[in-house]
Design a protein around this motif. Structure first.
Motif, PDB file in Angstrom:
ATOM      1  N   UNK A 129      40.245  42.222  53.220  1.00  0.00           N
ATOM      2  CA  UNK A 129      40.445  41.910  51.803  1.00  0.00           C
ATOM      3  C   UNK A 129      39.105  41.969  51.069  1.00  0.00           C
ATOM      4  N   UNK A 130      38.623  43.156  50.724  1.00  0.00           N
ATOM      5  CA  UNK A 130      37.332  43.267  50.035  1.00  0.00           C
ATOM      6  C   UNK A 130      37.268  42.449  48.745  1.00  0.00           C
ATOM      7  N   UNK A 131      38.410  42.283  48.085  1.00  0.00           N
ATOM      8  CA  UNK A 131      38.417  41.521  46.838  1.00  0.00           C
ATOM      9  C   UNK A 131      38.020  40.063  47.056  1.00  0.00           C
ATOM     10  N   UNK A 132      38.357  39.525  48.220  1.00  0.00           N
ATOM     11  CA  UNK A 132      37.967  38.147  48.506  1.00  0.00           C
ATOM     12  C   UNK A 132      36.460  38.024  48.634  1.00  0.00           C
ATOM     13  N   UNK A 133      35.834  39.031  49.206  1.00  0.00           N
ATOM     14  CA  UNK A 133      34.371  38.996  49.298  1.00  0.00           C
ATOM     15  C   UNK A 133      33.749  39.049  47.906  1.00  0.00           C
ATOM     16  N   UNK A 134      34.334  39.854  47.032  1.00  0.00           N
ATOM     17  CA  UNK A 134      33.831  39.933  45.659  1.00  0.00           C
ATOM     18  C   UNK A 134      33.966  38.589  44.939  1.00  0.00           C
ATOM     19  N   UNK A 135      35.022  37.840  45.279  1.00  0.00           N
ATOM     20  CA  UNK A 135      35.295  36.574  44.592  1.00  0.00           C
ATOM     21  C   UNK A 135      34.944  35.363  45.452  1.00  0.00           C
ATOM     22  N   UNK A 136      34.107  35.546  46.458  1.00  0.00           N
ATOM     23  CA  UNK A 136      33.905  34.497  47.464  1.00  0.00           C
ATOM     24  C   UNK A 136      33.348  33.200  46.883  1.00  0.00           C
ATOM     25  N   UNK A 137      32.677  33.255  45.736  1.00  0.00           N
ATOM     26  CA  UNK A 137      32.119  32.044  45.137  1.00  0.00           C
ATOM     27  C   UNK A 137      33.017  31.443  44.054  1.00  0.00           C
ATOM     28  N   UNK A 138      34.139  32.088  43.807  1.00  0.00           N
ATOM     29  CA  UNK A 138      35.100  31.559  42.837  1.00  0.00           C
ATOM     30  C   UNK A 138      35.961  30.477  43.461  1.00  0.00           C
ATOM     31  N   UNK A 139      36.356  29.511  42.636  1.00  0.00           N
ATOM     32  CA  UNK A 139      37.269  28.471  43.089  1.00  0.00           C
ATOM     33  C   UNK A 139      38.667  29.062  43.297  1.00  0.00           C
ATOM     34  N   UNK A 140      39.430  28.421  44.144  1.00  0.00           N
ATOM     35  CA  UNK A 140      40.780  28.894  44.418  1.00  0.00           C
ATOM     36  C   UNK A 140      41.644  28.985  43.177  1.00  0.00           C
ATOM     37  N   UNK A 141      41.454  28.026  42.244  1.00  0.00           N
ATOM     38  CA  UNK A 141      42.287  28.031  41.043  1.00  0.00           C
ATOM     39  C   UNK A 141      41.812  29.040  39.997  1.00  0.00           C
ATOM     40  N   UNK A 142      40.770  29.806  40.313  1.00  0.00           N
ATOM     41  CA  UNK A 142      40.302  30.854  39.412  1.00  0.00           C
ATOM     42  C   UNK A 142      40.801  32.240  39.837  1.00  0.00           C
ATOM     43  N   UNK A 143      41.599  32.287  40.884  1.00  0.00           N
ATOM     44  CA  UNK A 143      42.102  33.556  41.407  1.00  0.00           C
ATOM     45  C   UNK A 143      43.452  33.906  40.800  1.00  0.00           C
ATOM     46  N   UNK A 144      43.750  35.191  40.762  1.00  0.00           N
ATOM     47  CA  UNK A 144      45.092  35.639  40.377  1.00  0.00           C
ATOM     48  C   UNK A 144      46.080  35.309  41.489  1.00  0.00           C
ATOM     49  N   UNK A 145      47.374  35.476  41.184  1.00  0.00           N
ATOM     50  CA  UNK A 145      48.385  35.204  42.198  1.00  0.00           C
ATOM     51  C   UNK A 145      48.217  36.080  43.425  1.00  0.00           C
ATOM     52  N   UNK A 146      47.909  37.360  43.213  1.00  0.00           N
ATOM     53  CA  UNK A 146      47.715  38.264  44.342  1.00  0.00           C
ATOM     54  C   UNK A 146      46.506  37.895  45.172  1.00  0.00           C
ATOM     55  N   UNK A 147      45.424  37.505  44.498  1.00  0.00           N
ATOM     56  CA  UNK A 147      44.215  37.093  45.216  1.00  0.00           C
ATOM     57  C   UNK A 147      44.452  35.804  45.993  1.00  0.00           C
ATOM     58  N   UNK A 148      45.231  34.900  45.418  1.00  0.00           N
ATOM     59  CA  UNK A 148      45.566  33.669  46.136  1.00  0.00           C
ATOM     60  C   UNK A 148      46.372  33.963  47.392  1.00  0.00           C
ATOM     61  N   UNK A 149      47.273  34.941  47.306  1.00  0.00           N
ATOM     62  CA  UNK A 149      48.053  35.291  48.493  1.00  0.00           C
ATOM     63  C   UNK A 149      47.167  35.923  49.560  1.00  0.00           C
ATOM     64  N   UNK A 150      46.243  36.769  49.138  1.00  0.00           N
ATOM     65  CA  UNK A 150      45.286  37.331  50.088  1.00  0.00           C
ATOM     66  C   UNK A 150      44.491  36.211  50.758  1.00  0.00           C
ATOM     67  N   UNK A 151      44.085  35.223  49.958  1.00  0.00           N
ATOM     68  CA  UNK A 151      43.323  34.101  50.512  1.00  0.00           C
ATOM     69  C   UNK A 151      44.174  33.293  51.481  1.00  0.00           C
ATOM     70  N   UNK A 152      45.444  33.080  51.150  1.00  0.00           N
ATOM     71  CA  UNK A 152      46.328  32.329  52.050  1.00  0.00           C
ATOM     72  C   UNK A 152      46.497  33.055  53.380  1.00  0.00           C
ATOM     73  N   UNK A 153      46.600  34.396  53.329  1.00  0.00           N
ATOM     74  CA  UNK A 153      46.711  35.165  54.566  1.00  0.00           C
ATOM     75  C   UNK A 153      45.398  35.096  55.343  1.00  0.00           C
ATOM     76  N   UNK A 154      44.274  35.283  54.635  1.00  0.00           N
ATOM     77  CA  UNK A 154      42.972  35.206  55.290  1.00  0.00           C
ATOM     78  C   UNK A 154      42.723  33.859  55.929  1.00  0.00           C
ATOM     79  N   UNK A 155      43.137  32.807  55.244  1.00  0.00           N
ATOM     80  CA  UNK A 155      42.960  31.455  55.778  1.00  0.00           C
ATOM     81  C   UNK A 155      43.753  31.270  57.067  1.00  0.00           C
TER      82      UNK A 155
END
Length: 231
Positions: A118-144
């Motif tokens: 998920x390259x987008x997560x690396x781009x947003x790695x310093x952003x808070x979880x509540x600053x992500x889009x729905x798709x980015x949050x799902x990527x984060x949930x899978x990565x977690x």
């Protein structure tokens, strides 16, 4: 790997599951399909110990984990991507990932490998979880979930509420996870997309298994979707 036999579950006096049987072998992708309210999420909650079954048996590699606490079940190698994502909103992307990291031996999933997926997560790695889009949050949930280095990943409503292009990204990532050797149990409504990479399909109807079969058998039985999946 995972075997569910005769699973029964209820919320108070309301019985939801009536003898559910399903299994996922190592490296296999299995879908759990059905309309809303048919028992899919209840099945997942029961497998993970979030809801104590009223009957049946759940085994992981032959070990009976029926009704065990969630942390014990997770240690058997199960990772959950829950419905609604449930990321930590006030932690950064990287903190979300590190919080669940389990490194036993040569871990397949690390920050580096999750960021490669998920390259987008690396781009947003310093952003808070509540600053992500729905798709980015799902990527984060899978990565977690992957950071726990599971042998089976379970995704409850994998692409619910996501835009079509983001759904395709999630499917591509699941294919990559399968190629890495992970077993996957996935709940979703996009049957045609799932059929492109899943090995078997299980259809649940009113708390009972109504049909099971391979992707080839699903494609050869087009009325399955009309009978059990369409609203």
């Amino acid at each position: 790997m995972l075997v569910v036999e005769g699973l029964e579950a209820a919320y108070g006096q309301s019985r939801i599951l009536f003898g559910v049987d399903l299994s996922v072998a190592a490296g296999e992708v299995v879908t759990l399909l059905g309309r809303n309210g048919m028992g899919k999420t209840t099945t997942v909650k029961s497998i993970f110990g979030l809801l104590k079954p009223t009957g049946g048996r759940i085994t992981i590699d032959g070990d009976d984990v029926t009704g065990r606490p969630p942390h014990i079940i997770a240690r058997h190698g199960l990772g959950l991507v829950p419905e609604g994502r449930q990321i930590f909103p006030t932690l950064t992307v990287e903190e979300n990932l590190v919080a669940t990291h389990r490194n036993e031996g040569s871990a397949r999933w690390t920050l580096s490998s999750v960021y490669s997926l998920f390259p987008r997560l690396q781009e947003r790695r310093r952003n808070m979880g509540n600053q992500l889009s729905g798709g980015e949050q799902q990527m984060l949930a899978i990565g977690r979930a992957l950071m726990t280095n599971p042998r089976l990943v379970v995704l409850d409503e994998a692409t619910e509420g996501l835009a079509p292009l983001i759904r395709e990204e999630i499917w591509d990532c699941l294919k990559a996870i399968k190629s890495a050797g992970e077993a996957i149990l996935v709940i979703d409504k996009n049957v045609d997309a799932l059929a492109r990479f899943a090995d078997r399909h299980v259809v649940i109807e009113k708390g009972r298994i109504a049909w099971q079969g391979s992707t080839a058998e699903l494609r050869a039985t087009p009325d399955i979707k009309d009978r059990f999946l369409h609203v």
